[in-house]
Structures are given as structure tokens and as C-alpha cells.
Design a protein around this motif. Structure first.
Motif, short mmCIF file in Angstrom:
data_model
loop_
_atom_site.label_atom_id
_atom_site.label_comp_id
_atom_site.label_asym_id
_atom_site.label_seq_id
_atom_site.Cartn_x
_atom_site.Cartn_y
_atom_site.Cartn_z
N ARG A 69 0.81 -1.27 0.03
CA ARG A 69 -0.08 -0.10 -0.21
C ARG A 69 0.92 1.32 -0.05
NH1 ARG A 69 -4.19 -0.91 4.61
NH2 ARG A 69 -4.66 1.45 4.15
N LEU A 70 2.05 1.16 0.28
CA LEU A 70 2.72 2.14 0.50
C LEU A 70 4.24 2.29 -0.40
CD1 LEU A 70 2.52 2.45 4.43
CD2 LEU A 70 1.57 4.14 2.72
N PRO A 71 4.68 3.21 -0.84
CA PRO A 71 5.89 3.28 -1.68
C PRO A 71 7.27 3.33 -0.48
CG PRO A 71 5.30 5.61 -1.49
CD PRO A 71 3.88 4.79 -1.09
N GLU A 72 8.35 2.93 -1.02
CA GLU A 72 9.55 3.30 -0.49
C GLU A 72 9.84 4.69 -0.30
OE1 GLU A 72 14.21 1.47 -0.33
OE2 GLU A 72 13.15 1.23 -2.20
N ILE A 73 9.54 5.48 -1.25
CA ILE A 73 10.05 7.09 -1.33
C ILE A 73 9.06 7.58 -1.90
CG2 ILE A 73 11.47 8.74 -2.43
CD1 ILE A 73 13.56 6.39 -2.88
N ALA A 74 8.12 8.61 -1.30
CA ALA A 74 7.25 9.40 -1.59
C ALA A 74 7.49 10.93 -1.91
CB ALA A 74 5.98 9.44 -0.66
N ARG A 75 6.90 11.27 -2.84
CA ARG A 75 7.41 12.83 -3.44
C ARG A 75 5.97 13.64 -3.30
NH1 ARG A 75 11.38 9.96 -5.88
NH2 ARG A 75 13.50 10.97 -5.37
N ALA A 76 5.96 14.93 -3.20
CA ALA A 76 4.74 15.68 -3.17
C ALA A 76 5.21 17.17 -3.27
CB ALA A 76 3.69 15.59 -2.23
N ASP A 77 4.48 18.01 -3.96
CA ASP A 77 4.66 19.49 -4.03
C ASP A 77 3.51 19.80 -3.16
OD1 ASP A 77 4.45 22.32 -4.49
OD2 ASP A 77 5.37 21.93 -6.38
N LEU A 78 4.29 20.64 -1.94
CA LEU A 78 3.41 20.87 -0.97
C LEU A 78 3.53 22.55 -0.61
CD1 LEU A 78 3.92 18.10 1.80
CD2 LEU A 78 2.01 18.34 0.19
N GLY A 79 2.56 23.35 -1.16
CA GLY A 79 2.93 25.03 -0.83
C GLY A 79 3.85 25.41 -1.62
N GLY A 80 4.38 24.71 -2.78
CA GLY A 80 5.41 25.54 -3.60
C GLY A 80 6.82 24.95 -3.06
N LEU A 81 6.91 23.84 -2.30
CA LEU A 81 8.18 23.35 -1.85
C LEU A 81 7.99 21.74 -2.32
CD1 LEU A 81 8.72 24.42 1.74
CD2 LEU A 81 10.01 25.09 -0.25
N ARG A 82 9.09 21.23 -2.76
CA ARG A 82 9.15 19.85 -2.99
C ARG A 82 9.64 19.04 -1.85
NH1 ARG A 82 13.47 21.43 -7.46
NH2 ARG A 82 13.74 22.72 -5.35
N PHE A 83 8.56 18.03 -1.51
CA PHE A 83 9.00 17.21 -0.34
C PHE A 83 9.24 15.90 -0.58
CE2 PHE A 83 7.21 20.72 2.05
CZ PHE A 83 7.50 20.31 3.38
N GLY A 84 10.11 15.03 0.01
CA GLY A 84 10.26 13.69 -0.15
C GLY A 84 10.30 13.20 1.24
N VAL A 85 9.90 11.63 1.13
CA VAL A 85 9.65 10.96 2.42
C VAL A 85 10.29 9.57 2.38
CG1 VAL A 85 8.20 10.19 4.17
CG2 VAL A 85 7.51 12.09 2.94
N VAL A 86 11.23 9.45 3.06
CA VAL A 86 11.91 7.95 3.00
C VAL A 86 12.07 7.58 4.52
CG1 VAL A 86 14.35 8.91 2.93
CG2 VAL A 86 13.89 6.76 1.74
N HIS A 87 12.13 6.23 4.58
CA HIS A 87 12.32 5.88 5.92
C HIS A 87 14.00 5.78 6.36
CE1 HIS A 87 11.63 3.82 9.67
NE2 HIS A 87 12.59 2.83 9.34
N GLU A 88 14.81 5.32 5.85
CA GLU A 88 16.47 5.18 6.09
C GLU A 88 16.97 6.06 5.30
OE1 GLU A 88 17.89 1.53 6.96
OE2 GLU A 88 16.01 0.51 6.53
N THR A 89 18.06 6.88 5.97
CA THR A 89 18.99 7.68 5.26
C THR A 89 20.46 7.32 5.53
OG1 THR A 89 18.94 9.22 6.98
CG2 THR A 89 17.31 9.56 4.92
N GLY A 90 20.79 6.30 6.56
CA GLY A 90 22.04 5.75 6.81
C GLY A 90 22.73 6.62 7.84
#
Length: 167
Positions: A69-90
Motif C-alpha cells: 500500500r505504500l511506496p519506499e519513497i514518496a514525493r509531493a509538492d506542498l505549498g510550493g516546496l518539493r517534499f520527499g519522504v523516505v524511511h532510512e538515510t543511513g
């Protein structure tokens, strides 16, 4: 636009339910962001049902039902900013440079995994936010989540909220 950021809820393993203070924030948020490690689908159902807009990813502790149901990485434009969501960054060391190279088109990256709140900006301008965990503080003094505001292409009012100890 008001944002509610959380990660690493680990329900029902680390707590039976989301804290009341966090739940009270849901109707105030225009966008709810969850950076993975849900463990149960009931929490995803709850947030999807009660959020005006929802953005989330799966984490390393999430099984096949959540990954379907969910991606590994999600992206969205929110209020003119480009957001990304990911679980792990190292590892923490080098995180800003590593994430800026991996996500060059983003303005804000929300991540989780460590349960350690994080708010820094990479030399490229990428803002990195980890809201910690509202249910499993690990070695942190408090369970936490974040709120923020996006207006006219600017991220403002980023606040880390500390939750009281569970009874």
C-alpha cells in the motif's frame, strides 16, 4: 498549510495506540506525513481516514501488507516546496551530503528509522527532518513528533513536540 510529521509508530508493539496529544493534532493538519515503520495496517487506515491529505512510506519493519500500500519513497509538492519522504538515510555522519546527492530535486526530506529527532540543512539547501517516534523513545529523553507550516514556498514554524511519559 500545516504539516504533522511522524515516524516509527511501531504499533501495537511499542504502544497500544497513538498518543492523545498527537491524535489531537490530526484535525489541525492539512497534510499528515509518516516516514515508515508502522508495523500494523490499522494505523495506516486510521491516518488515511482522518487526514485531509496523507503522505507516507514503508519502513524496514513493515511487512508485505504495508509494502503493498505504500511506496519506499514518496514525493509531493506542498505549498510550493518539493517534499520527499523516505524511511532510512543511513548513518548520521555525512547524512546531509548523502541525501542532497540522492535527492537533488527536493527542498525538504522527511525521514525516520533512528527515532532520533533531526533538523538540519544540507549545503545545497535541502532541509532534513526526522520527527523521532511518538511511541518508542529508545535512548531519547522523550517520545516526539513534529509540526511545521508551509506558506508561499517557505517552510516555517518547524516545532519538535515532546510527549509526556506513558502511564
Amino acid at each position: 498549510m500545516r504539516l504533522l510529521l511522524m515516524s516509527d509508530t511501531h504499533l501495537p508493539r511499542r504502544a497500544k495506540e497513538l498518543p492523545a496529544q498527537l491524535m489531537a493534532e490530526l484535525p489541525l493538519a492539512d497534510v499528515v506525513i509518516h516516514a515508515g515503520d508502522w508495523v500494523d495496517t490499522a494505523t495506516l487506515d486510521l491516518l488515511e481516514d482522518r487526514s485531509r491529505r496523507f503522505l507516507g512510506v514503508y519502513g524496514n519493519n513493515d511487512g508485505p501488507a504495508l509494502r503493498a500500500r505504500l511506496p519506499e519513497i514518496a514525493r509531493a509538492d506542498l505549498g510550493g516546496l518539493r517534499f520527499g519522504v523516505v524511511h532510512e538515510t543511513g548513518a548520521a555522519q555525512g547524512r546531509e551530503q548523502r541525501c542532497a546527492a540522492r535527492f537533488p530535486g527536493l527542498d525538504v526530506l522527511v525521514f525516520g528509522h533512528s527515532h532520533i529527532p533531526w533538523d538540519t540543512t544540507a549545503p545545497t539547501g535541502l532541509r532534513l527532518l526526522n520527527p523521532g517516534s511518538p511511541t518508542d523513545r529508545r535512548r531519547q529523553p522523550h517520545c516526539t513528533y513534529m509540526t511545521a507550516t508551509v506558506a508561499e514556498g517557505e517552510l516555517t514554524d518547524v516545532q519538535l513536540h515532546r510527549l509526556p511519559p506513558r502511564e
